[in-house]
Scaffold this motif. Sequence first.
Motif, PDB file in Angstrom:
ATOM      1  N   LEU A  88     123.946   7.454  38.494  1.00 28.60           N
ATOM      2  CA  LEU A  88     123.741   7.192  39.770  1.00 28.60           C
ATOM      3  C   LEU A  88     124.659   6.047  40.279  1.00 28.60           C
ATOM      4  CD1 LEU A  88     119.894   7.840  39.923  1.00 28.60           C
ATOM      5  CD2 LEU A  88     121.579   9.331  40.882  1.00 28.60           C
TER       6      LEU A  88
ATOM      7  N   ILE B  28     126.129  13.357  46.155  1.00 29.81           N
ATOM      8  CA  ILE B  28     125.036  12.706  44.616  1.00 29.81           C
ATOM      9  C   ILE B  28     124.160  14.203  44.324  1.00 29.81           C
ATOM     10  CG2 ILE B  28     123.440  11.446  43.940  1.00 29.81           C
ATOM     11  CD1 ILE B  28     124.683   9.042  45.389  1.00 29.81           C
TER      12      ILE B  28
ATOM     13  N   ARG C  17     122.447  15.677  40.909  1.00 34.17           N
ATOM     14  CA  ARG C  17     121.278  16.085  40.664  1.00 34.17           C
ATOM     15  C   ARG C  17     121.210  17.722  40.531  1.00 34.17           C
ATOM     16  NH1 ARG C  17     117.615  11.914  41.852  1.00 34.17           N
ATOM     17  NH2 ARG C  17     118.420  10.122  42.852  1.00 34.17           N
TER      18      ARG C  17
END
Length: 294
Positions: free
Chosen positions: A191, A204, A209
């Motif tokens: 992250l 992201i 994810r």
Amino acid sequence: MTLLRHRVLPILPILTVLLAILILWHIAVVYLNMPFARDQATRAGQTPGFLELLPQTFAQERPVLPAPHQIAAELWDTTVNKAITSKRSLIYHAGITLSATLLGFAIGAVLGILLAVAIIHNRAMDRSVMPWIIASQTIPILAVAPMIIVVLNSIGISGLLPKALISTYLSFFPIVVGMVKGLRSPETLQLDLMHTYHASPGQIFWKLRWPSALPYLFTSLKIAIAIALVGAIVGELPTGAVAGLGARLLSGSYYGQTVQIWAALFMAAGVAALLVSIIGIAHAAVLKRMGARP
């Protein structure tokens, strides 16, 4: 020899367990069906020995526990010897149950994924909705199903949708839990790396994810599709349905047709295994597309 060993050894434990189950099953057939066979002989004024009564325990019309060959014969008769459109065909009944299963599973999958995404991105959702989702599964489905059926019937909704909603109620839970775990699986280092690239929340999600959550998703889908089938069967019981595997189980219990009941149970297990296998094939295809090693 090496090739044969690689093919046989992985299935040897499965064959061993199946053999043990069959042995115990035959012993249980003799133990449970023997009292009825002895009672019938007594009424006829006969006193046969154990070996004389033994064959009768495997050939009763309404046994307490059907023998494996009786179930196999019933499955063959209600699948191969009956037309698919016949009301006595298990394929016909399985198709009706399958339609409610797939609809409920589809609704549950979409609902579960959306809830998981909301829980991941909203702390209030995580603290408020997640406990309620977990608590909802503590209520027995046999208590919930009649209420859902009655309430929906009172507002004019009947047929496929009420059964599908019961499947949804059962199937969305493992998808929510699995997707929440999967969407949280990326490490802090990954992250932080995305943040150094100045990635947006959407980037992201889709680039880190979501790919990380796919293995969790497919594992959850395998559980959910099997539970959805159970929900569809349970949903057929309180409605007094005349078609579907649940209706087949219900009619068998009304008339004491234990062979019919067990055949319907085996058909349901076969349908569930087929559905799980299809999701497994899709899982392997997706992983291969993502570059995973075979």
